[in-house]
Motif scaffolding. Structure first.
Motif, PDB file in Angstrom:
ATOM      1  N   SER A  71       0.848  -1.184   0.000  1.00  0.00           N
ATOM      2  CA  SER A  71       0.000   0.000   0.000  1.00  0.00           C
ATOM      3  C   SER A  71       0.883   1.232   0.000  1.00  0.00           C
ATOM      4  N   THR A  72       0.604   2.165  -0.906  1.00  0.00           N
ATOM      5  CA  THR A  72       1.340   3.424  -0.957  1.00  0.00           C
ATOM      6  C   THR A  72       0.375   4.582  -1.101  1.00  0.00           C
ATOM      7  N   ASN A  73       0.773   5.732  -0.579  1.00  0.00           N
ATOM      8  CA  ASN A  73      -0.010   6.950  -0.672  1.00  0.00           C
ATOM      9  C   ASN A  73       0.930   8.115  -0.895  1.00  0.00           C
ATOM     10  N   TYR A  74       0.455   9.114  -1.666  1.00  0.00           N
ATOM     11  CA  TYR A  74       1.279  10.257  -2.022  1.00  0.00           C
ATOM     12  C   TYR A  74       0.514  11.555  -1.889  1.00  0.00           C
ATOM     13  N   ALA A  75       1.233  12.605  -1.541  1.00  0.00           N
ATOM     14  CA  ALA A  75       0.659  13.934  -1.618  1.00  0.00           C
ATOM     15  C   ALA A  75       0.361  14.275  -3.075  1.00  0.00           C
ATOM     16  N   ASP A  76      -0.701  15.043  -3.289  1.00  0.00           N
ATOM     17  CA  ASP A  76      -1.050  15.430  -4.651  1.00  0.00           C
ATOM     18  C   ASP A  76       0.101  16.144  -5.364  1.00  0.00           C
ATOM     19  N   SER A  77       0.891  16.875  -4.610  1.00  0.00           N
ATOM     20  CA  SER A  77       1.963  17.656  -5.195  1.00  0.00           C
ATOM     21  C   SER A  77       3.081  16.811  -5.798  1.00  0.00           C
ATOM     22  N   VAL A  78       3.179  15.548  -5.393  1.00  0.00           N
ATOM     23  CA  VAL A  78       4.248  14.687  -5.890  1.00  0.00           C
ATOM     24  C   VAL A  78       3.735  13.476  -6.649  1.00  0.00           C
ATOM     25  N   LYS A  79       2.442  13.285  -6.682  1.00  0.00           N
ATOM     26  CA  LYS A  79       1.853  12.117  -7.322  1.00  0.00           C
ATOM     27  C   LYS A  79       2.261  12.044  -8.789  1.00  0.00           C
ATOM     28  N   GLY A  80       2.706  10.882  -9.203  1.00  0.00           N
ATOM     29  CA  GLY A  80       3.158  10.678 -10.564  1.00  0.00           C
ATOM     30  C   GLY A  80       4.618  10.961 -10.782  1.00  0.00           C
ATOM     31  N   ARG A  81       5.265  11.624  -9.823  1.00  0.00           N
ATOM     32  CA  ARG A  81       6.682  11.955  -9.941  1.00  0.00           C
ATOM     33  C   ARG A  81       7.547  11.211  -8.940  1.00  0.00           C
ATOM     34  N   PHE A  82       7.008  10.979  -7.746  1.00  0.00           N
ATOM     35  CA  PHE A  82       7.759  10.323  -6.675  1.00  0.00           C
ATOM     36  C   PHE A  82       7.241   8.908  -6.471  1.00  0.00           C
ATOM     37  N   THR A  83       8.126   8.017  -6.067  1.00  0.00           N
ATOM     38  CA  THR A  83       7.763   6.647  -5.752  1.00  0.00           C
ATOM     39  C   THR A  83       8.420   6.237  -4.446  1.00  0.00           C
ATOM     40  N   ILE A  84       7.607   5.798  -3.496  1.00  0.00           N
ATOM     41  CA  ILE A  84       8.134   5.277  -2.246  1.00  0.00           C
ATOM     42  C   ILE A  84       8.229   3.759  -2.354  1.00  0.00           C
ATOM     43  N   SER A  85       9.284   3.197  -1.813  1.00  0.00           N
ATOM     44  CA  SER A  85       9.465   1.755  -1.818  1.00  0.00           C
ATOM     45  C   SER A  85      10.231   1.356  -0.563  1.00  0.00           C
ATOM     46  N   ARG A  86      10.294   0.061  -0.318  1.00  0.00           N
ATOM     47  CA  ARG A  86      11.043  -0.399   0.843  1.00  0.00           C
ATOM     48  C   ARG A  86      11.662  -1.758   0.558  1.00  0.00           C
ATOM     49  N   ASP A  87      12.734  -2.031   1.245  1.00  0.00           N
ATOM     50  CA  ASP A  87      13.389  -3.325   1.208  1.00  0.00           C
ATOM     51  C   ASP A  87      13.470  -3.798   2.649  1.00  0.00           C
ATOM     52  N   ASN A  88      12.542  -4.666   3.020  1.00  0.00           N
ATOM     53  CA  ASN A  88      12.487  -5.099   4.409  1.00  0.00           C
ATOM     54  C   ASN A  88      13.705  -5.927   4.819  1.00  0.00           C
ATOM     55  N   ALA A  89      14.343  -6.576   3.859  1.00  0.00           N
ATOM     56  CA  ALA A  89      15.556  -7.328   4.160  1.00  0.00           C
ATOM     57  C   ALA A  89      16.717  -6.413   4.519  1.00  0.00           C
ATOM     58  N   LYS A  90      16.672  -5.170   4.040  1.00  0.00           N
ATOM     59  CA  LYS A  90      17.720  -4.197   4.315  1.00  0.00           C
ATOM     60  C   LYS A  90      17.304  -3.147   5.335  1.00  0.00           C
ATOM     61  N   ASN A  91      16.087  -3.251   5.856  1.00  0.00           N
ATOM     62  CA  ASN A  91      15.560  -2.263   6.801  1.00  0.00           C
ATOM     63  C   ASN A  91      15.699  -0.841   6.255  1.00  0.00           C
ATOM     64  N   THR A  92      15.326  -0.668   5.005  1.00  0.00           N
ATOM     65  CA  THR A  92      15.508   0.611   4.342  1.00  0.00           C
ATOM     66  C   THR A  92      14.259   0.988   3.557  1.00  0.00           C
ATOM     67  N   VAL A  93      13.882   2.255   3.646  1.00  0.00           N
ATOM     68  CA  VAL A  93      12.809   2.808   2.842  1.00  0.00           C
ATOM     69  C   VAL A  93      13.417   3.852   1.910  1.00  0.00           C
ATOM     70  N   TYR A  94      12.887   3.923   0.690  1.00  0.00           N
ATOM     71  CA  TYR A  94      13.430   4.789  -0.342  1.00  0.00           C
ATOM     72  C   TYR A  94      12.373   5.771  -0.835  1.00  0.00           C
ATOM     73  N   LEU A  95      12.840   6.872  -1.377  1.00  0.00           N
ATOM     74  CA  LEU A  95      11.977   7.797  -2.090  1.00  0.00           C
ATOM     75  C   LEU A  95      12.657   8.159  -3.400  1.00  0.00           C
ATOM     76  N   GLN A  96      12.127   7.628  -4.485  1.00  0.00           N
ATOM     77  CA  GLN A  96      12.621   7.963  -5.813  1.00  0.00           C
ATOM     78  C   GLN A  96      11.902   9.213  -6.285  1.00  0.00           C
ATOM     79  N   MET A  97      12.654  10.254  -6.606  1.00  0.00           N
ATOM     80  CA  MET A  97      12.092  11.533  -7.000  1.00  0.00           C
ATOM     81  C   MET A  97      12.511  11.837  -8.433  1.00  0.00           C
ATOM     82  N   ASN A  98      11.532  11.956  -9.304  1.00  0.00           N
ATOM     83  CA  ASN A  98      11.766  12.267 -10.708  1.00  0.00           C
ATOM     84  C   ASN A  98      11.110  13.590 -11.068  1.00  0.00           C
ATOM     85  N   SER A  99      11.514  14.142 -12.201  1.00  0.00           N
ATOM     86  CA  SER A  99      10.944  15.397 -12.696  1.00  0.00           C
ATOM     87  C   SER A  99      10.905  16.456 -11.607  1.00  0.00           C
ATOM     88  N   LEU A 100      12.019  16.620 -10.938  1.00  0.00           N
ATOM     89  CA  LEU A 100      12.069  17.513  -9.788  1.00  0.00           C
ATOM     90  C   LEU A 100      11.846  18.969 -10.179  1.00  0.00           C
TER      91      LEU A 100
END
Length: 116
Positions: free
Chosen positions: A57-86
């Motif tokens: 499940s993911t949710n985004y602010a309207d201001s970043v929807k379509g440009r940012f992607t949140i993801s996680r790697d539970n094996a690495k205990n890490t969450v990411y934010l990919q930001m495009n078209s900044l």
């Protein structure tokens, strides 16, 4: 102790991309939703994105929807934010957060500056 450490902030040109990381420790990472927020001086901290514990499940602010992607790697205990078209208005300190036993825990933030 819950600890969150953000990294990846940088100076980028408008239209560019950046990936932020948040390394988590001190709790069972895979059991908790994770959040990215951002804040500029004089403004309230803004929720940017949320991801559920399994990543299903993911949710985004309207201001970043379509440009940012949140993801996680539970094996690495890490969450990411990919930001495009900044955009310049994306300039902010970006923070990751977890709500653990009713308390919000924050990283110290990483600065993203979008400017030409």
């Amino acid at each position: 102790q819950v600890q969150l450490v953000e990294s990846g902030g940088d100076l980028v040109q408008p239209g560019g991309s950046l990936r932020l990381s948040c390394a988590a420790s001190g709790f069972t990472f895979s059991s908790y939703a994770m959040f990215w927020y951002r804040q500029t001086p004089g403004k309230e901290r803004e929720l940017v994105a949320r991801i559920g514990s399994t990543g299903g499940s993911t949710n985004y602010a309207d201001s970043v929807k379509g440009r940012f992607t949140i993801s996680r790697d539970n094996a690495k205990n890490t969450v990411y934010l990919q930001m495009n078209s900044l955009k310049p208005e994306d300039t902010a300190v970006y923070y990751c957060k977890v709500r653990w036993y009713g308390t919000d825990y924050w990283g110290k933030g990483t600065l993203v500056t979008v400017s030409s």
